[in-house]
Design a protein around this motif. Structure first.
Motif, PDB file in Angstrom:
ATOM      1  N   UNK A  98       0.841  -1.189   0.000  1.00 49.69           N
ATOM      2  CA  UNK A  98       0.000   0.000   0.000  1.00 49.69           C
ATOM      3  C   UNK A  98       0.880   1.244   0.000  1.00 49.69           C
ATOM      4  N   UNK A 104       0.843   5.387   0.609  1.00 51.43           N
ATOM      5  CA  UNK A 104      -0.042   6.341   1.277  1.00 51.43           C
ATOM      6  C   UNK A 104      -0.683   7.314   0.282  1.00 51.43           C
ATOM      7  N   UNK A 105      -1.910   7.677   0.547  1.00 53.19           N
ATOM      8  CA  UNK A 105      -2.628   8.598  -0.322  1.00 53.19           C
ATOM      9  C   UNK A 105      -3.984   8.893   0.269  1.00 53.19           C
ATOM     10  N   UNK A 106      -4.632   9.902  -0.265  1.00 49.98           N
ATOM     11  CA  UNK A 106      -5.912  10.319   0.295  1.00 49.98           C
ATOM     12  C   UNK A 106      -7.082   9.547  -0.315  1.00 49.98           C
ATOM     13  N   UNK A 127      -7.865   6.058   0.860  1.00 48.16           N
ATOM     14  CA  UNK A 127      -8.041   5.923   2.305  1.00 48.16           C
ATOM     15  C   UNK A 127      -8.943   4.762   2.732  1.00 48.16           C
ATOM     16  N   UNK A 184      -7.353   1.310   1.998  1.00 48.79           N
ATOM     17  CA  UNK A 184      -6.177   1.095   2.853  1.00 48.79           C
ATOM     18  C   UNK A 184      -6.607   0.770   4.277  1.00 48.79           C
ATOM     19  N   UNK A 185      -7.554   1.557   4.804  1.00 51.41           N
ATOM     20  CA  UNK A 185      -7.963   1.342   6.195  1.00 51.41           C
ATOM     21  C   UNK A 185      -8.661  -0.007   6.358  1.00 51.41           C
ATOM     22  N   UNK A 223      -6.130  -2.843   6.242  1.00 51.41           N
ATOM     23  CA  UNK A 223      -5.403  -2.903   7.521  1.00 51.41           C
ATOM     24  C   UNK A 223      -6.278  -3.510   8.610  1.00 51.41           C
ATOM     25  N   UNK A 224      -7.590  -3.372   8.439  1.00 57.06           N
ATOM     26  CA  UNK A 224      -8.552  -3.862   9.428  1.00 57.06           C
ATOM     27  C   UNK A 224      -8.765  -5.373   9.310  1.00 57.06           C
ATOM     28  N   UNK A 279       0.154  -6.149   5.528  1.00 57.74           N
ATOM     29  CA  UNK A 279       0.282  -4.912   4.750  1.00 57.74           C
ATOM     30  C   UNK A 279       1.731  -4.438   4.749  1.00 57.74           C
ATOM     31  N   UNK A 304       3.824  -1.072   3.662  1.00 57.22           N
ATOM     32  CA  UNK A 304       3.676   0.314   3.210  1.00 57.22           C
ATOM     33  C   UNK A 304       4.920   0.705   2.424  1.00 57.22           C
ATOM     34  N   UNK A 341       0.530   8.692  -9.121  1.00 59.88           N
ATOM     35  CA  UNK A 341       0.851   7.535  -8.275  1.00 59.88           C
ATOM     36  C   UNK A 341       0.642   6.250  -9.067  1.00 59.88           C
ATOM     37  N   UNK A 398     -15.901  11.558  -1.445  1.00 56.34           N
ATOM     38  CA  UNK A 398     -15.712  11.965  -0.060  1.00 56.34           C
ATOM     39  C   UNK A 398     -17.056  11.917   0.666  1.00 56.34           C
ATOM     40  N   UNK A 403     -13.447   8.299   4.841  1.00 54.57           N
ATOM     41  CA  UNK A 403     -13.150   7.443   5.993  1.00 54.57           C
ATOM     42  C   UNK A 403     -14.246   6.387   6.145  1.00 54.57           C
ATOM     43  N   UNK A 404     -13.862   5.109   6.204  1.00 56.56           N
ATOM     44  CA  UNK A 404     -14.877   4.052   6.336  1.00 56.56           C
ATOM     45  C   UNK A 404     -15.399   3.967   7.766  1.00 56.56           C
ATOM     46  N   UNK A 444       5.616  12.885  -6.784  1.00 58.26           N
ATOM     47  CA  UNK A 444       6.722  12.242  -7.501  1.00 58.26           C
ATOM     48  C   UNK A 444       7.429  13.230  -8.432  1.00 58.26           C
ATOM     49  N   UNK A 460      -1.914  14.634   5.742  1.00 59.04           N
ATOM     50  CA  UNK A 460      -2.963  13.759   6.266  1.00 59.04           C
ATOM     51  C   UNK A 460      -3.450  14.204   7.644  1.00 59.04           C
ATOM     52  N   UNK A 477      -6.626  15.960   7.374  1.00 60.81           N
ATOM     53  CA  UNK A 477      -7.758  15.226   6.800  1.00 60.81           C
ATOM     54  C   UNK A 477      -8.512  14.437   7.879  1.00 60.81           C
ATOM     55  N   UNK A 529      -9.139  11.373   8.438  1.00 62.65           N
ATOM     56  CA  UNK A 529      -8.602  10.139   9.014  1.00 62.65           C
ATOM     57  C   UNK A 529      -7.671  10.403  10.204  1.00 62.65           C
ATOM     58  N   UNK A 555      -3.891   2.722  13.231  1.00 61.41           N
ATOM     59  CA  UNK A 555      -3.276   2.592  11.905  1.00 61.41           C
ATOM     60  C   UNK A 555      -2.931   3.922  11.241  1.00 61.41           C
ATOM     61  N   UNK A 590       0.803   4.364  10.592  1.00 63.12           N
ATOM     62  CA  UNK A 590       1.272   3.319   9.700  1.00 63.12           C
ATOM     63  C   UNK A 590       0.827   3.565   8.250  1.00 63.12           C
ATOM     64  N   UNK A 591      -0.446   3.932   8.074  1.00 60.41           N
ATOM     65  CA  UNK A 591      -0.969   4.076   6.721  1.00 60.41           C
ATOM     66  C   UNK A 591      -0.764   5.467   6.136  1.00 60.41           C
ATOM     67  N   UNK A 592      -0.787   6.490   6.985  1.00 61.85           N
ATOM     68  CA  UNK A 592      -0.790   7.854   6.463  1.00 61.85           C
ATOM     69  C   UNK A 592       0.399   8.682   6.953  1.00 61.85           C
TER      70      UNK A 592
END
Lengths: 581, 581
Positions: free
Chosen positions: A28, A30-32, A35, A38-39, A42-43, A49, A51, A82, A176, A179-180, B435, B490, B493, B495, B501, B504-506
């Protein structure tokens, strides 16, 4: 249901089904926009995972893992460039048949092509380089959409692993808020719907087809079995049986996994590149029939020999649906699982397993081997070829060696002799790029636990970022860095005779002191002054990141190679003069 | 003629025509298949060649040069994944309208899709991300083919520079032997054929269209001129005239080149992002008409304001043929050269240049500016915002500043106040990736002679390889590296409220000590402990590679930003309460 709940259910359904299909690893970045995926990854309790901040490196890391495990790995990144950074590894995975499941988050349709930030056109982003592309629907709660999501996850895995394996790409438009909903935990209870499974067959020839091939080869003593890159458990035993029953020696590329292993080696020829270097002897070594497995071997002199065989039966056996015949001398394209083919054809023929043809190849191979061995024993200075013979001696049983492109893989081809250890050799031989090699080796190390990497300085520089994975994920990676300060392979090419601009355009010496980079990534750095120090560093390696830098000289390297090939040619002269008397 | 002579004539014709079209710069990555093009480019007296081993970096380097010069730059690489590494920069160049001429060497047709090494499918490799693709014919000697080659070189340049500018891709299949004939020198005598030239017009509206727009805006006092990324000499003067004649203030993104320069600044509003942060005051600041130029500005609060303007005349002016309206509030898509539009519309209207509407914006902007200034003066610790205000003060007149994406460009938006120096600010705001930023800045430095780069640690890491260009080509690049050990954006944001996490993720702290990397690339490294040391390092910078690492704290940074925006909001409360009494 609220947007975030719908999105969570939709994505959790997808991830749960990936898990049900046995996928366990995700790389994974990182990015918005990515999100929620990724979350949720990780869950999920089943996913490991990794990174990786640099998406180019991430994709090669996933490629290394997937290649090592022969199982698909998930890649996840955000929208925009990306995803474009995955392209080199996707192209490589496509040709070298490595299963990847590329998930790219995307802006929803109303934010595409309207000047919104971090939005590029991601539809079919990798063109024909991905085996399959699917534009996912926006998250919805309906049962049919969820069943489609389950199907798509299954199909992604199936498509990625089916021969020829390769990368698949799913593009997820997401709105948007990103966030889950993690409360209640999305993977706490068992899903009520049954997961979708799969059962995948292999290509097998019918008895009639096998008999036709058997009839074609039966009258021919002078046959060669040629094995390029092929990394399938069970194949060494099967192809050895075929060799026994046909009497044909096996020309084994280092990536055929035939030069090492517990199987017998008496039928394996590993010095064909040296034997075929001098075209004077090609006539003696030319076969009447060729059975070829896997990708084209590295050896250029073998390629040149094959090109000359205009009227020779040449079976190109492919368990996938590829077309791997750059020499264009294939006379029968055989689509059959390689192991099944070997076993069936072996049952259908019974020829002289130690014919004079076999004996010739066997004898010459042994003589070439001792020339290499003596040349390397007498070589006192640090040298590229000897690095490989030392590696072959010193690598512990059960090692995995990743090999860089350009010179290292050629040196391994020339100098890595048969042995009785289990040493698995891997490389990116789809498009043969010098890019992404460090990351691929790091990925291999992540899945197998420890890896060795043999690499040149330009390739090492190209993917220095890959070392961050070793640092961040505490990987065990021992890098043997051949530093000849530039592009060594060009010294073997015709432009080496045009000194003007040669160093600038092709030699490209960087003068980098890699010790700094190794320290930045928290590794141990060793620069042996002689072979004793080299052996100490290699044998003493236990874990973590270690880089052993072997400083060599491009000009001297060309000289050493050529001198050795001349010796082999002289030895063959002696042999064939004896024959002709 | 022999193959090598034919190939030489064919490629020399192409290169000569590129030169005739004014192209002067090529970024070349070493490789075998591209040998003849590389050697001939190096042979041509008009081409300046930059060698870059990493193709991803090479493409961003070329992008930086081309952006700085507003002229096309040639990229050249070999076949295979090398070409795939260009993809991120090609996608960025396509959206941010930077002219690139991508030349990829390819295997000839008989070595494609047959398992040959270093061969991937390069046909339309970049899909819709290249403005134009042409598969070149194999080298031939015929006059019609050579004339086609001349045409194609011309068309490549024309297509790359025509608005909207962008990348074009030509794929050259080449057969061995790959060494061109350099004796006689291929560019020694003048070519007998006449070069093909070009004359490119600009989009201009007719008088009737201008009158309609003038009539629409004339009754409206509350207008805003909004300038996003636009980097066209002459535009500042033209848009200022339009502002004078309409009475509309100019909201100027840092990439509009309006905040610096010798033109007057009294009509420039640079603090709109802070002014619009608190939605409470949006009603007072909402316009009745919007005239927008360039790409969408960075400011999210401005985007949110625009989204609310459902019934407002909103002219999106574009001298190219793009569609840049992510807020979807554009009411008229105006296709006209921006300078011509400003001048013509200014001639057609004459309104109150200092209306109460203008005065309100002007006053609030000045108050916000002094809040920023005071907040930054009282800030004693190393801080991201203050780094920008210090930069604005200390950068010498005539500087070029490249700004990284994610936080740095937002910080420049918030903290870079108007000034009377000539400071050109550039960034990769097409797809806004983190990048390729180091390489782009290195490319800018190569063409303009010296450049400053403001960048965050993740983006710096992502493109560390770009520093090799500074070393190999002795570039003058001063990097101001904001190191908050991870992804600072992040923390702004949603999250950030889910601690599990998050790091780790962000957050993704790498813990890298960049000093090592800087030393490896032969640069000077400074890590100031306070502002005095920072100022000393920045003012003392003369040439070569220098990296000034400013260590900051992600959590404190969010806090500082939010406190300042709160102060601005309170100031506005005071202002509007005064108004309402």
């Amino acid at each position: 249901m609220e947007h975030q709940e719908i999105m969570t259910t939709y994505l959790a359904t997808f991830i749960r089904q990936l898990s049900a299909m046995g996928v366990r690893h995700a790389v994974v970045s990182p990015g918005s926009r990515s999100t929620p995926i990724a979350m949720l990854l990780a869950e999920h309790p089943n996913f490991q995972i990794y990174i990786d901040i640099d998406e180019r490196s991430a994709a090669f890391f996933a490629l290394g893992m997937a290649k090592e495990m022969r199982k698909p790995v998930v890649l996840l990144c955000t929208s925009g460039t990306a995803a474009a950074n995955y392209f080199p590894a996707v192209a490589e995975a496509n040709i070298s048949r490595v299963p990847l499941i590329v998930l790219t988050a995307d802006r929803p349709h109303e934010l595409r092509n309207v000047g919104a930030p971090q939005a590029i056109d991601q539809i079919r982003l990798y063109g024909p380089h991905a085996k399959w592309f699917e534009e996912m629907p926006l998250p919805e709660a309906g049962g049919e959409v969820l069943q489609f999501v389950r199907q798509t996850a299954t199909r992604a895995v199936v498509t990625a692993v089916q021969q020829p394996a390769g990368p698949v790409h799913l593009n997820f438009p997401l709105r948007e808020p990103l966030v889950p909903v993690l409360d209640p935990p999305p993977f706490a209870c068992k899903e009520e719907n049954q997961a979708i499974g799969s059962a995948i067959g292999k290509l097998e020839l019918g008895g009639g087809e096998i008999q036709k091939i058997a009839a074609a080869i039966r009258p021919k003593e002078r046959g060669l079995i040629i094995c390029g890159t092929i990394d399938e458990p069970g194949f060494p035993e099967a192809v050895l049986t075929l060799s026994e029953k046909t009497g044909y020696p096996i020309l084994a590329d280092p990536l055929s996994q035939l030069r090492s292993g517990k199987h017998g080696k008496e039928r394996i020829i590993e010095n064909y590149d040296s034997l075929l270097k001098d075209p004077k002897w090609a006539g003696y070594l030319a076969p009447d029939v060729v059975i070829r497995f896997g990708a084209m071997p590295v050896s250029k002199s073998l390629t040149l020999l094959l090109k000359k065989l205009e009227t020779v039966d040449h079976f190109v056996v492919d368990g996938g649906n590829g077309w791997r015949d750059p020499v264009k001398r294939g006379t029968t394209a055989v689509y059959c699982d390689e192991i099944a083919f070997c076993n069936k054809l072996a049952s259908a023929v019974s020829m002289d397993s130690h014919s004079s043809w076999f004996t010739m190849w066997h004898t010459l191979n042994e003589r070439a081997r001792s020339i290499v061995e003596i040349a390397m024993e007498t070589e006192k200075g640090l040298d590229e070829g000897k690095t490989v013979t030392e590696l072959a001696k010193l690598l512990p049983d059960g090692s995995t060696l990743f090999v860089g492109n350009s010179m290292p893989i050629r040196d391994v081809d020339t100098f890595f002799q048969v042995n009785s250890k289990n040493i698995r050799i891997l490389a990116n031989r789809g498009a043969n790029g010098i890019d992404g090699v460090v990351s691929s080796a790091a990925g291999v190390s992540a899945s197998v636990g420890k890896a060795y990497l043999l690499i040149g300085d330009l390739s090492f520089f190209h993917d220095l970022n890959g070392l961050l994975m070793a640092k961040m994920h505490k990987l065990n990676l021992c890098v043997i860095l051949i530093n000849n300060n530039g592009g060594g392979i060009f010294s073997f090419l015709p432009q080496a005779n045009e000194p003007k601009n040669f160093e600038r355009l092709f030699g490209t010496p960087t003068g980098l002191e890699f010790e700094y980079a190794v320290k930045m990534y928290g590794g141990r750095y060793v620069k042996p002054r002689d072979w004793k120090e080299f052996r100490g560093a290699l044998s003493g390696y236990e874990n973590g990141l270690q880089v052993i830098e072997v400083q060599t000289d491009r000009a001297k390297n060309v000289e050493n190679h050529r001198r050795m090939w001349m010796q082999v040619s002289r030895e063959m002269e002696t042999y064939f003069q004896g024959e002709n008397q």
